[in-house]
Design a protein around this motif. Sequence first.
Motif, PDB file in Angstrom:
ATOM      1  N   GLN A  74       0.985  -1.083   0.050  1.00 54.26           N
ATOM      2  CA  GLN A  74      -0.336  -0.048   0.050  1.00 54.26           C
ATOM      3  C   GLN A  74       1.129   1.097   0.251  1.00 54.26           C
ATOM      4  N   ASP A  75       2.020   1.012   0.763  1.00 55.45           N
ATOM      5  CA  ASP A  75       2.958   2.411   0.643  1.00 55.45           C
ATOM      6  C   ASP A  75       3.601   2.046  -0.974  1.00 55.45           C
ATOM      7  N   ARG A  76       3.240   3.454  -1.552  1.00 57.54           N
ATOM      8  CA  ARG A  76       4.429   3.055  -3.360  1.00 57.54           C
ATOM      9  C   ARG A  76       5.423   3.667  -2.690  1.00 57.54           C
ATOM     10  N   ALA A  77       6.281   4.053  -1.653  1.00 56.47           N
ATOM     11  CA  ALA A  77       7.646   3.820  -1.722  1.00 56.47           C
ATOM     12  C   ALA A  77       8.477   2.748  -1.726  1.00 56.47           C
ATOM     13  N   LEU A  78       7.857   1.827  -0.532  1.00 60.35           N
ATOM     14  CA  LEU A  78       7.502   0.433  -0.221  1.00 60.35           C
ATOM     15  C   LEU A  78       7.949  -0.453  -2.477  1.00 60.35           C
ATOM     16  N   ASP A 114       9.028   1.226  -4.935  1.00 62.67           N
ATOM     17  CA  ASP A 114      10.274   1.731  -5.461  1.00 62.67           C
ATOM     18  C   ASP A 114      11.305   1.018  -4.836  1.00 62.67           C
ATOM     19  N   ALA A 115      11.389   1.079  -3.217  1.00 64.31           N
ATOM     20  CA  ALA A 115      12.436   0.448  -2.564  1.00 64.31           C
ATOM     21  C   ALA A 115      12.780  -1.109  -3.173  1.00 64.31           C
ATOM     22  N   MET A 116      11.850  -1.566  -3.061  1.00 64.93           N
ATOM     23  CA  MET A 116      11.354  -3.681  -3.466  1.00 64.93           C
ATOM     24  C   MET A 116      12.351  -3.588  -5.142  1.00 64.93           C
ATOM     25  N   LYS A 117      11.883  -2.251  -5.710  1.00 68.12           N
ATOM     26  CA  LYS A 117      12.363  -2.469  -7.271  1.00 68.12           C
ATOM     27  C   LYS A 117      13.843  -2.237  -7.057  1.00 68.12           C
ATOM     28  N   LEU A 118      14.177  -1.541  -6.199  1.00 70.67           N
ATOM     29  CA  LEU A 118      15.820  -1.055  -6.225  1.00 70.67           C
ATOM     30  C   LEU A 118      17.123  -2.060  -5.188  1.00 70.67           C
ATOM     31  N   THR A 119      16.079  -2.991  -4.786  1.00 71.40           N
ATOM     32  CA  THR A 119      16.845  -4.076  -3.912  1.00 71.40           C
ATOM     33  C   THR A 119      16.754  -5.810  -4.520  1.00 71.40           C
ATOM     34  N   ARG A 120      17.648  -6.774  -3.968  1.00 69.70           N
ATOM     35  CA  ARG A 120      18.210  -7.313  -4.596  1.00 69.70           C
ATOM     36  C   ARG A 120      18.076  -8.739  -2.873  1.00 69.70           C
ATOM     37  N   THR A 121      18.140  -9.772  -2.949  1.00 66.49           N
ATOM     38  CA  THR A 121      17.912 -10.576  -2.088  1.00 66.49           C
ATOM     39  C   THR A 121      18.805 -10.930  -1.609  1.00 66.49           C
ATOM     40  N   ASN A 122      19.365 -11.385  -0.326  1.00 68.09           N
ATOM     41  CA  ASN A 122      20.917 -11.771   0.186  1.00 68.09           C
ATOM     42  C   ASN A 122      21.461 -13.058  -0.582  1.00 68.09           C
ATOM     43  N   ALA A 137      20.769 -13.869  -3.746  1.00 67.87           N
ATOM     44  CA  ALA A 137      21.011 -14.590  -4.550  1.00 67.87           C
ATOM     45  C   ALA A 137      21.025 -12.459  -4.935  1.00 67.87           C
ATOM     46  N   PRO A 138      22.518 -11.824  -4.833  1.00 66.66           N
ATOM     47  CA  PRO A 138      22.826 -10.451  -4.610  1.00 66.66           C
ATOM     48  C   PRO A 138      23.186  -9.853  -6.090  1.00 66.66           C
ATOM     49  N   ASN A 139      23.561 -10.424  -6.876  1.00 65.02           N
ATOM     50  CA  ASN A 139      23.635 -10.465  -8.360  1.00 65.02           C
ATOM     51  C   ASN A 139      22.105 -10.483  -9.441  1.00 65.02           C
ATOM     52  N   GLY A 140      21.067 -10.832  -8.352  1.00 60.84           N
ATOM     53  CA  GLY A 140      19.890 -11.295  -9.718  1.00 60.84           C
ATOM     54  C   GLY A 140      19.109 -10.636  -9.479  1.00 60.84           C
ATOM     55  N   ARG A 141      17.372 -10.663  -9.415  1.00 59.99           N
ATOM     56  CA  ARG A 141      16.551  -9.827 -10.229  1.00 59.99           C
ATOM     57  C   ARG A 141      16.606  -8.651  -8.291  1.00 59.99           C
ATOM     58  N   ASP A 142      15.308  -7.982  -9.126  1.00 61.70           N
ATOM     59  CA  ASP A 142      15.192  -6.864  -7.543  1.00 61.70           C
ATOM     60  C   ASP A 142      14.179  -7.912  -7.100  1.00 61.70           C
ATOM     61  N   TYR A 143      13.606  -7.475  -5.824  1.00 57.78           N
ATOM     62  CA  TYR A 143      12.671  -8.319  -4.960  1.00 57.78           C
ATOM     63  C   TYR A 143      11.100  -8.151  -5.410  1.00 57.78           C
ATOM     64  N   TRP A 144      10.941  -7.285  -6.194  1.00 57.80           N
ATOM     65  CA  TRP A 144       9.202  -6.803  -6.622  1.00 57.80           C
ATOM     66  C   TRP A 144       9.633  -8.241  -7.490  1.00 57.80           C
ATOM     67  N   SER A 145      10.466  -8.230  -8.333  1.00 57.84           N
ATOM     68  CA  SER A 145      10.883  -9.149 -10.027  1.00 57.84           C
ATOM     69  C   SER A 145      10.447 -10.465  -9.244  1.00 57.84           C
ATOM     70  N   GLY A 146      10.894 -10.526  -7.937  1.00 56.30           N
ATOM     71  CA  GLY A 146      11.056 -11.814  -7.679  1.00 56.30           C
ATOM     72  C   GLY A 146       9.469 -12.065  -6.985  1.00 56.30           C
ATOM     73  N   VAL A 147       8.732 -11.343  -6.002  1.00 51.92           N
ATOM     74  CA  VAL A 147       7.675 -11.656  -5.294  1.00 51.92           C
ATOM     75  C   VAL A 147       6.503 -12.238  -6.703  1.00 51.92           C
TER      76      VAL A 147
END
Length: 132
Positions: free
Chosen positions: A37-41, A43-51, A53-63
């Motif tokens: 619900q928080d739009r800023a989150l 954006d952060a998910m799209k910029l964050t990687r998982t531990n 797979a630090p060179n993998g896709r962004d967190y939002w793609s994982g979701v």
Amino acid sequence: MRNIAYIAAAILAVLGCLHLFYTWRDFGDRPRYFRPQDRALLDAMKLTRTNIAPNGRDYWSGVLGFNLSHSLGVLMLALLVGVATFYRIIWLEPLLVIIALAYAAIAWRCWFVVPMTGALAAALFMTVGWLL
């Protein structure tokens, strides 16, 4: 009475198709269903990687990927319920009920009431259809 088990397959198929549609819809520019619900989150998910797979896709793609594969899993469960009912695969029936109950437990703990109710109803229809 075994035909009652087909209702379980239908419930699971509808839930799986809806989940697939909602996930597919969220691949666009304006995600609606699985975004926070928080739009800023978002954006952060799209910029964050998982531990893992630090060179993998962004967190939002994982979701989104998780939700797509989850949809396919529910649809596969629906197919297996239909196949087990049609071909009377007795040894598979208890396993499918256990899987439906596991989905219900996960939904109770991690998701929300609709998938929990659907999974419980599917388990009930399988049990009634296969035992009577």
